[in-house]
Design an enzyme around this catalytic site. Structure first.
Site, PDB file in Angstrom:
ATOM      1  N   LYS A  13      91.709  78.380  41.420  1.00  0.00           N
ATOM      2  CA  LYS A  13      92.741  79.460  41.278  1.00  0.00           C
ATOM      3  C   LYS A  13      93.923  79.037  41.721  1.00  0.00           C
ATOM      4  O   LYS A  13      94.988  79.112  40.825  1.00  0.00           O
ATOM      5  CB  LYS A  13      92.215  80.897  41.865  1.00  0.00           C
ATOM      6  CG  LYS A  13      91.171  81.422  41.630  1.00  0.00           C
ATOM      7  CD  LYS A  13      90.858  82.951  42.216  1.00  0.00           C
ATOM      8  CE  LYS A  13      90.738  82.897  43.706  1.00  0.00           C
ATOM      9  NZ  LYS A  13      89.483  82.112  44.220  1.00  0.00           N
ATOM     10  N   ARG A  88      90.745  91.719  44.025  1.00  0.00           N
ATOM     11  CA  ARG A  88      89.712  91.257  44.312  1.00  0.00           C
ATOM     12  C   ARG A  88      88.467  92.398  44.544  1.00  0.00           C
ATOM     13  O   ARG A  88      87.439  91.936  44.890  1.00  0.00           O
ATOM     14  CB  ARG A  88      89.990  90.694  45.727  1.00  0.00           C
ATOM     15  CG  ARG A  88      89.377  89.224  45.797  1.00  0.00           C
ATOM     16  CD  ARG A  88      89.831  89.005  47.286  1.00  0.00           C
ATOM     17  NE  ARG A  88      89.146  87.605  47.548  1.00  0.00           N
ATOM     18  CZ  ARG A  88      89.699  86.522  47.574  1.00  0.00           C
ATOM     19  NH1 ARG A  88      91.177  86.446  47.111  1.00  0.00           N
ATOM     20  NH2 ARG A  88      89.495  85.328  48.006  1.00  0.00           N
ATOM     21  N   ARG A 127      88.226  69.961  50.976  1.00  0.00           N
ATOM     22  CA  ARG A 127      89.731  70.647  50.667  1.00  0.00           C
ATOM     23  C   ARG A 127      90.660  70.563  52.024  1.00  0.00           C
ATOM     24  O   ARG A 127      90.010  70.696  53.223  1.00  0.00           O
ATOM     25  CB  ARG A 127      89.665  71.896  50.338  1.00  0.00           C
ATOM     26  CG  ARG A 127      91.283  72.781  50.246  1.00  0.00           C
ATOM     27  CD  ARG A 127      90.972  73.859  49.524  1.00  0.00           C
ATOM     28  NE  ARG A 127      90.289  74.914  50.228  1.00  0.00           N
ATOM     29  CZ  ARG A 127      90.198  76.218  49.450  1.00  0.00           C
ATOM     30  NH1 ARG A 127      90.635  76.539  48.779  1.00  0.00           N
ATOM     31  NH2 ARG A 127      89.394  77.038  50.220  1.00  0.00           N
ATOM     32  N   ARG A 160      90.709  74.583  56.321  1.00  0.00           N
ATOM     33  CA  ARG A 160      90.667  76.216  56.602  1.00  0.00           C
ATOM     34  C   ARG A 160      89.461  76.579  57.526  1.00  0.00           C
ATOM     35  O   ARG A 160      88.390  76.267  57.344  1.00  0.00           O
ATOM     36  CB  ARG A 160      90.855  76.880  55.484  1.00  0.00           C
ATOM     37  CG  ARG A 160      92.268  76.913  54.755  1.00  0.00           C
ATOM     38  CD  ARG A 160      92.182  77.592  53.444  1.00  0.00           C
ATOM     39  NE  ARG A 160      91.576  78.638  53.174  1.00  0.00           N
ATOM     40  CZ  ARG A 160      91.408  79.148  51.960  1.00  0.00           C
ATOM     41  NH1 ARG A 160      92.260  78.665  50.682  1.00  0.00           N
ATOM     42  NH2 ARG A 160      90.574  80.191  51.608  1.00  0.00           N
ATOM     43  N   ARG A 171      81.439  83.978  51.711  1.00  0.00           N
ATOM     44  CA  ARG A 171      82.570  84.443  50.700  1.00  0.00           C
ATOM     45  C   ARG A 171      82.123  84.319  49.516  1.00  0.00           C
ATOM     46  O   ARG A 171      82.365  85.247  48.308  1.00  0.00           O
ATOM     47  CB  ARG A 171      83.417  83.153  50.911  1.00  0.00           C
ATOM     48  CG  ARG A 171      84.497  83.360  52.203  1.00  0.00           C
ATOM     49  CD  ARG A 171      85.331  82.180  52.389  1.00  0.00           C
ATOM     50  NE  ARG A 171      86.196  81.897  51.423  1.00  0.00           N
ATOM     51  CZ  ARG A 171      86.829  80.800  51.376  1.00  0.00           C
ATOM     52  NH1 ARG A 171      86.603  79.777  52.133  1.00  0.00           N
ATOM     53  NH2 ARG A 171      87.761  80.633  50.482  1.00  0.00           N
TER      54      ARG A 171
HETATM   55  P1  AP5 Z   1      91.499  75.772  44.942  1.00  0.00           P
HETATM   56  O1  AP5 Z   1      92.635  75.603  43.809  1.00  0.00           O
HETATM   57  O2  AP5 Z   1      92.119  75.627  46.430  1.00  0.00           O
HETATM   58  O3  AP5 Z   1      90.448  77.115  44.792  1.00  0.00           O
HETATM   59  P2  AP5 Z   1      90.815  78.470  45.054  1.00  0.00           P
HETATM   60  O4  AP5 Z   1      90.243  78.947  43.840  1.00  0.00           O
HETATM   61  O5  AP5 Z   1      92.306  78.897  45.329  1.00  0.00           O
HETATM   62  O6  AP5 Z   1      90.024  78.628  46.348  1.00  0.00           O
HETATM   63  P3  AP5 Z   1      90.316  79.616  47.571  1.00  0.00           P
HETATM   64  O7  AP5 Z   1      89.246  79.127  48.618  1.00  0.00           O
HETATM   65  O8  AP5 Z   1      91.614  79.668  47.949  1.00  0.00           O
HETATM   66  O9  AP5 Z   1      89.828  80.990  47.100  1.00  0.00           O
HETATM   67  P4  AP5 Z   1      89.821  82.071  47.858  1.00  0.00           P
HETATM   68  O10 AP5 Z   1      89.648  83.200  46.869  1.00  0.00           O
HETATM   69  O11 AP5 Z   1      88.104  82.233  48.733  1.00  0.00           O
HETATM   70  O12 AP5 Z   1      90.732  82.278  49.007  1.00  0.00           O
HETATM   71  P5  AP5 Z   1      91.902  83.112  49.218  1.00  0.00           P
HETATM   72  O13 AP5 Z   1      93.029  82.207  50.008  1.00  0.00           O
HETATM   73  O14 AP5 Z   1      92.339  83.807  48.035  1.00  0.00           O
HETATM   74  O15 AP5 Z   1      90.608  74.601  44.867  1.00  0.00           O
HETATM   75  C1  AP5 Z   1      89.509  74.526  45.674  1.00  0.00           C
HETATM   76  C2  AP5 Z   1      89.375  73.030  45.968  1.00  0.00           C
HETATM   77  O16 AP5 Z   1      88.672  72.242  44.799  1.00  0.00           O
HETATM   78  C3  AP5 Z   1      90.341  72.187  46.393  1.00  0.00           C
HETATM   79  O17 AP5 Z   1      90.310  71.115  47.216  1.00  0.00           O
HETATM   80  C4  AP5 Z   1      90.938  71.469  44.905  1.00  0.00           C
HETATM   81  O18 AP5 Z   1      91.532  70.366  45.149  1.00  0.00           O
HETATM   82  C5  AP5 Z   1      89.697  71.159  44.326  1.00  0.00           C
HETATM   83  N1  AP5 Z   1      89.826  71.494  42.821  1.00  0.00           N
HETATM   84  C6  AP5 Z   1      90.367  72.191  42.209  1.00  0.00           C
HETATM   85  N2  AP5 Z   1      90.144  72.323  40.792  1.00  0.00           N
HETATM   86  C7  AP5 Z   1      89.089  71.334  40.700  1.00  0.00           C
HETATM   87  C8  AP5 Z   1      88.482  70.686  39.704  1.00  0.00           C
HETATM   88  N3  AP5 Z   1      88.789  71.146  38.264  1.00  0.00           N
HETATM   89  N4  AP5 Z   1      87.820  69.582  39.874  1.00  0.00           N
HETATM   90  C9  AP5 Z   1      87.284  69.191  40.969  1.00  0.00           C
HETATM   91  N5  AP5 Z   1      87.918  69.766  42.339  1.00  0.00           N
HETATM   92  C10 AP5 Z   1      88.956  70.769  42.138  1.00  0.00           C
HETATM   93  O19 AP5 Z   1      91.708  84.205  50.287  1.00  0.00           O
HETATM   94  C11 AP5 Z   1      91.054  83.957  51.640  1.00  0.00           C
HETATM   95  C12 AP5 Z   1      90.787  85.114  52.195  1.00  0.00           C
HETATM   96  O20 AP5 Z   1      91.852  86.064  52.501  1.00  0.00           O
HETATM   97  C13 AP5 Z   1      89.595  85.762  51.431  1.00  0.00           C
HETATM   98  O21 AP5 Z   1      88.266  85.413  51.918  1.00  0.00           O
HETATM   99  C14 AP5 Z   1      90.017  87.474  52.315  1.00  0.00           C
HETATM  100  O22 AP5 Z   1      89.261  87.338  53.682  1.00  0.00           O
HETATM  101  C15 AP5 Z   1      91.324  87.141  52.222  1.00  0.00           C
HETATM  102  N6  AP5 Z   1      92.008  87.908  51.144  1.00  0.00           N
HETATM  103  C16 AP5 Z   1      92.664  87.237  50.093  1.00  0.00           C
HETATM  104  N7  AP5 Z   1      93.063  88.036  49.202  1.00  0.00           N
HETATM  105  C17 AP5 Z   1      92.400  89.327  49.410  1.00  0.00           C
HETATM  106  C18 AP5 Z   1      92.452  90.474  48.711  1.00  0.00           C
HETATM  107  N8  AP5 Z   1      93.001  90.545  47.656  1.00  0.00           N
HETATM  108  N9  AP5 Z   1      91.793  91.476  49.233  1.00  0.00           N
HETATM  109  C19 AP5 Z   1      91.090  91.420  50.276  1.00  0.00           C
HETATM  110  N10 AP5 Z   1      91.127  90.146  51.037  1.00  0.00           N
HETATM  111  C20 AP5 Z   1      91.792  89.098  50.664  1.00  0.00           C
HETATM  112 MG    MG Z   2      93.365  79.438  46.844  1.00  0.00          MG
END
Ligand code: AP5
Ligand code: MG
Length: 213
Positions: A13, A88, A127, A160, A171
């Site tokens: 994402k 989410r 990552r 992270r 997660r």
């Molecule tokens: P990346 O682009 O980083 O993936 P992502 O989908 O952004 O993954 P996140 O881990 O950031 O998602 P998340 O939803 O768990 O975390 P968030 O920060 O939102 O890609 C991942 C890896 O794959 C990278 O190394 C990339 O290079 C590689 N990659 C990408 N595309 C690829 C491809 N096509 N092929 C191969 N490799 C590829 O949230 C973190 C925490 O915050 C949550 O757990 C929660 O506790 C809290 N939080 C955040 N938002 C909320 C909310 N709205 N409500 C409640 N809690 C929340």
């Molecule tokens: Mg992300």
């Protein structure tokens, strides 16, 4: 253009949202990045969020919704924005729909980046993230020019806290339970589009651009 990125943790994402943001010149709003910046700066919000995040749980809706609603009212969002990691939960999605309805607006696209759980754990352990500017790398598929250092801003890259395999599994469970129902929610609103997130990231982006055009 107002876009939501849906998808499991690690689906890509953030990777795609950054490119959408730069191609269409709209702000990239990542709740995860906002929370991590608050943790790094030791704010009250950061202190509250950290406990949930480190366990792989969701931060409560009441801490999350107001933050996003305030952000999307800002001047730079008037031509649209790309939401990454929000909504989410169904209550978050309902809060967003209601806030936009009040000003006579609605979201245009919900893009579901589809990646099976099996692929996710590997991706996450490779990552590396910059907590300063939000850039993400992968030690195999997109390494930084200099190991451990962000190409964009020169800060140190980190694994992270929530990317340890046991937390990633938690997660994923939380995702299936609380976030996956949003796929149906946005399908019913008629704005859901799904792309295959297992193909190379340039291809994923091309598929998204084809949808947005
Ligand atoms: P990346 O682009 O980083 O993936 P992502 O989908 O952004 O993954 P996140 O881990 O950031 O998602 P998340 O939803 O768990 O975390 P968030 O920060 O939102 O890609 C991942 C890896 O794959 C990278 O190394 C990339 O290079 C590689 N990659 C990408 N595309 C690829 C491809 N096509 N092929 C191969 N490799 C590829 O949230 C973190 C925490 O915050 C949550 O757990 C929660 O506790 C809290 N939080 C955040 N938002 C909320 C909310 N709205 N409500 C409640 N809690 C929340
Ligand atoms: Mg992300």
């Amino acid at each position: 253009m107002k876009i939501i990125m849906l998808g499991a943790p690690g689906a890509g994402k953030g990777t795609q949202a950054k490119q959408i943001s730069s191609k269409y010149d709209i702000p990239h709003i990542s709740t995860g990045d906002i929370f991590r910046a608050n943790i790094k700066n030791g704010t009250e919000l950061g202190k509250k969020a950290k406990g949930y995040m480190d366990k792989g749980a969701l931060v409560p809706d009441e801490l999350t919704c107001d933050l996003v609603m305030d952000r999307i009212k800002q001047e730079d969002c008037k031509n649209g924005f790309v939401l990454d990691g929000f909504p989410r939960t169904i209550p978050q999605a309902e809060a967003l729909t209601a806030a936009l309805e009040k000003i006579g607006e609605k979201m245009d696209f919900a893009i579901n980046v589809d990646v099976p759980d099996e692929n996710i754990v590997n991706r996450m352990s490779g990552r590396r993230a910059c907590l300063e500017c939000g850039a993400t790398y992968h030690i195999v598929s997109i390494p930084p020019k200099k190991e451990g250092i962000c190409d964009n801003c020169g800060s140190e890259l980190v694994l992270r806290d929530d990317d340890k395999p046991e937390t990633v599994q938690k997660r994923l469970d939380v995702y299936h339970e609380q976030t996956q129902p949003l796929i149906d929610y946005y399908d019913k609103q008629g704005i859901l589009k799904t792309v295959d997130g297992t193909v190379p990231m340039e291809q994923v982006f091309a598929d998204i651009v084809a949808i947005l055009q």
